[in-house]
Structure formats: structure tokens, C-alpha cells
Design an enzyme around this catalytic site. Structure first.
Site, PDB file in Angstrom:
ATOM      1  N   LEU A  40       0.814  -1.220   0.000  1.00  0.00           N
ATOM      2  CA  LEU A  40       0.000   0.000   0.000  1.00  0.00           C
ATOM      3  C   LEU A  40       0.848   1.270   0.000  1.00  0.00           C
ATOM      4  CD1 LEU A  40      -2.838  -0.964   2.535  1.00  0.00           C
ATOM      5  CD2 LEU A  40      -2.751  -1.319   0.047  1.00  0.00           C
ATOM      6  N   GLU A  42       0.297   5.876  -0.823  1.00  0.00           N
ATOM      7  CA  GLU A  42      -0.672   6.974  -0.610  1.00  0.00           C
ATOM      8  C   GLU A  42      -1.858   6.914  -1.574  1.00  0.00           C
ATOM      9  OE1 GLU A  42      -1.277   9.495   1.594  1.00  0.00           O
ATOM     10  OE2 GLU A  42       0.188   8.464   2.844  1.00  0.00           O
ATOM     11  N   HIS A  44      -3.421   4.137  -2.622  1.00  0.00           N
ATOM     12  CA  HIS A  44      -4.375   3.237  -1.969  1.00  0.00           C
ATOM     13  C   HIS A  44      -5.020   3.916  -0.755  1.00  0.00           C
ATOM     14  CE1 HIS A  44      -1.394   0.111  -3.589  1.00  0.00           C
ATOM     15  NE2 HIS A  44      -2.521  -0.187  -4.200  1.00  0.00           N
TER      16      HIS A  44
END
Ligand code: AMP
Length: 289
Positions: A40, A42, A44
């Protein structure tokens, strides 16, 4: 003394998932779903934050979906960081993380795929990644059925994917809203992507050509350019000036139907795919005029 059990933030089976979403539904909460393949960043997290702002119960799925990787692609080496992902997703507002093993999504005896056909999947990434969208729609259909979301969040970074999912949701009458979320970029304009981790520092610098080329096209449009050929030529020139970047495609297409355009006479998407070292990267801009 009664001990209160704190519900676990991460589950791996569909049984546990269904139990938790059923509780949320019974409590009258809107369920938001953010499907991801993990690692993940930013981008996501902006989807998760948006879901948090709009829904009472936010489910983030982390599943590196094997069926959306055509043979020879990076399935094996795709970045994986489940512990880091759990912390990031929770901090961004996830109520539940569903990180199933492959067999939970694809039982060994399954034999059903979900496939959008026609123009939406026959252009841009479609021909270059055979079976990719079939894998995406199949996993999303299964996740939609498992989670039962009211809203599902998808990034405009994967613009064609967003349109393909919308089409599937309409065609199969999934009772949910697909919510598009704008692309999150690094300070130098590079679209965030889990695959950026494949880039050496030198490649990372060269890869900014992608965003630079799209920004220049946007400027040309602001100055009145309407010819697709001129816009595409500008992008090709900029990409060609970076020896570490090789162009797979650049196309100007109708923003809704993905029909090819020769002139900018309606809302359009300018979409690019390149290779930089081992990484295949995509980016796009939507041009509203
Ligand atoms: P992935 O983990 O690459 O399958 O992506 C999961 C979701 O995050 C998809 O809906 C993507 O479109 C979205 N996403 C990926 N990168 C970005 C970004 N830079 N900005 C916004 N959304 C993104």
C-alpha cells in the site's frame, strides 16, 4: 469479570469476513470496499480515506490476484508486505482487512470466470495483457459477492479498469456504486504505483517522462490544440528523449466508451503505457474539453 473481545482487524477466511460484514449491515452501516493487491502507498490510502469518509464500515482487501497476471508477468515478484499494509490500512481508517489465501478466492474445483467483452477491453492495455481484465472482473465479482459492499472504490490511475468494472457492475446488476478516486502523485508528478519499487534511482528519474509528456499534452490542449495526431506526436517525442523509457502505447480515446479519437471534440482520456527497466508503468490524463 466479563472480558470484552476486540474484533480482529485482519481476517483471512470468507466465513470470518461474512460474519463481520453481516454485523456491520445489521447495525445499519454502509459498507465500503477498497480492493487492492497490497504494498500500500498513498494512492491506496486515499481510496481508504474516501471510503472512511463515506461509509460506516470499511473493508480493505489485500490479494495479489493470480488470474490478472498474464503468463510471463510479475506475479511471483510482485511486492508483498502484509504487516506494513495492515498498519497503514488501519491508520487510514479501515475497519477490516481481508487478506485471503488464493484457495479462499479460487477454490481448486472452481470453473467460473466473469468477462466483459467488446470495445472496452479490446484497446489500450487489453491486447497487451491477454486475460488481464478477465482476471480483474473475476476477482472483483467474487469480492463483491463476498463483501456485499454498498460502495466500491477504484483509482483513476487504472482508468480502463475503472470503466471495465463499471460496465460489469451495470451488466450484472451488482447493487453497489463504483466510486472513482483521482490519481495520487509523487512531488515530481509520477503516479504512485506498487510497481515503482522495481525502479532503480536512475530509472525512477527517467520515468518522470511519463507525467511530463502527459502534462505537456494538457498544456497543448490549453493552447488550443485539438488534433489527436499532434498530441500523440508530442508524447512520443518526449518518451523517445528518455533512453531508459520505451513506449508501449499512447492513445487518445473517448473518456466513456474508449472509442479512438482523431480530434479532441468530446471528453477524452490520453493514456500511456511504457516499460522502464523491468517495470511496466501506466498513466493517463482525462481531458474534459
Ligand atoms: P492495485 O493494488 O494496484 O491493484 O490498486 C488498488 C486500487 O488502488 C486500484 O483501484 C487502483 O486504481 C488504485 N490506485 C493505485 N495507484 C493509485 C494512485 N496513484 N492514485 C489513486 N489510486 C490508485
Amino acid at each position: 469479570m466479563e472480558t470484552e473481545t476486540v474484533p480482529r482487524a485482519m481476517v483471512t477466511t470468507s466465513g470470518e469476513l461474512r460474519e463481520r460484514t453481516a454485523q456491520a449491515r445489521a447495525a445499519g452501516k454502509l459498507i465500503g470496499l477498497v480492493p487492492t493487491m497490497g504494498a500500500l502507498h498513498e494512492g491506496h490510502l486515499s481510496l481508504i480515506r474516501r471510503a472512511r469518509a463515506e461509509c460506516g464500515f470499511v473493508v480493505v482487501t489485500i490479494f495479489v490476484n493470480p488470474t490478472q497476471f498474464p503468463p510471463g508477468e510479475d506475479f511471483e515478484r510482485y511486492p508483498r508486505d502484509l504487516a506494513g499494509d495492515e498498519a497503514k490500512a488501519r491508520a487510514a481508517g479501515a475497519d477490516l482487512i481481508f487478506a485471503p489465501p488464493t484457495s479462499e478466492i479460487y477454490p481448486p474445483d472452481d470453473s467460473t470466470f466473469v468477462e466483459v467483452t467488446g470495445p472496452l477491453v479490446e484497446c489500450l492495455c487489453g491486447p497487451h495483457r491477454p486475460g488481464h481484465f478477465r482476471g480483474v472482473t473475476t476477482v472483483c465479482a467474487r469480492l463483491f459477492n463476498l463483501v456485499g459492499p454498498d460502495r466500491a472504490y477504484f483509482g483513476e490511475k487504472d482508468y480502463q479498469q475503472l470503466l471495465v468494472i463499471k460496465q460489469m457492475v451495470r451488466d450484472l446488476h451488482f447493487p453497489l456504486a463504483v466510486v472513482p478516486v483521482p490519481t495520487v502523485r509523487e512531488a515530481d508528478g509520477m503516479a504512485m504505483s506498487s510497481r515503482n519499487s522495481y525502479l532503480s534511482p536512475e530509472e525512477r528519474k527517467a520515468a518522470t517522462a511519463l507525467h511530463r509528456a502527459l502534462s505537456r499534452a494538457e498544456e497543448q490542449v490549453e493552447h488550443g490544440e485539438r488534433s489527436a495526431a499532434a498530441l500523440l506526436a508530442g508524447v512520443k517525442e518526449m518518451i523517445a528523449s528518455e533512453p531508459l523509457v520505451s513506449l508501449q502505447y499512447v492513445e487518445l480515446r473517448d473518456a466513456e466508451t474508449l472509442d479512438a479519437l482523431t480530434a479532441l471534440d468530446r471528453p477524452a482520456v490520453l493514456a500511456v503505457a511504457v516499460f522502464v527497466g523491468k517495470a511496466r508503468l501506466i498513466d493517463n490524463v482525462v481531458i474534459a474539453r
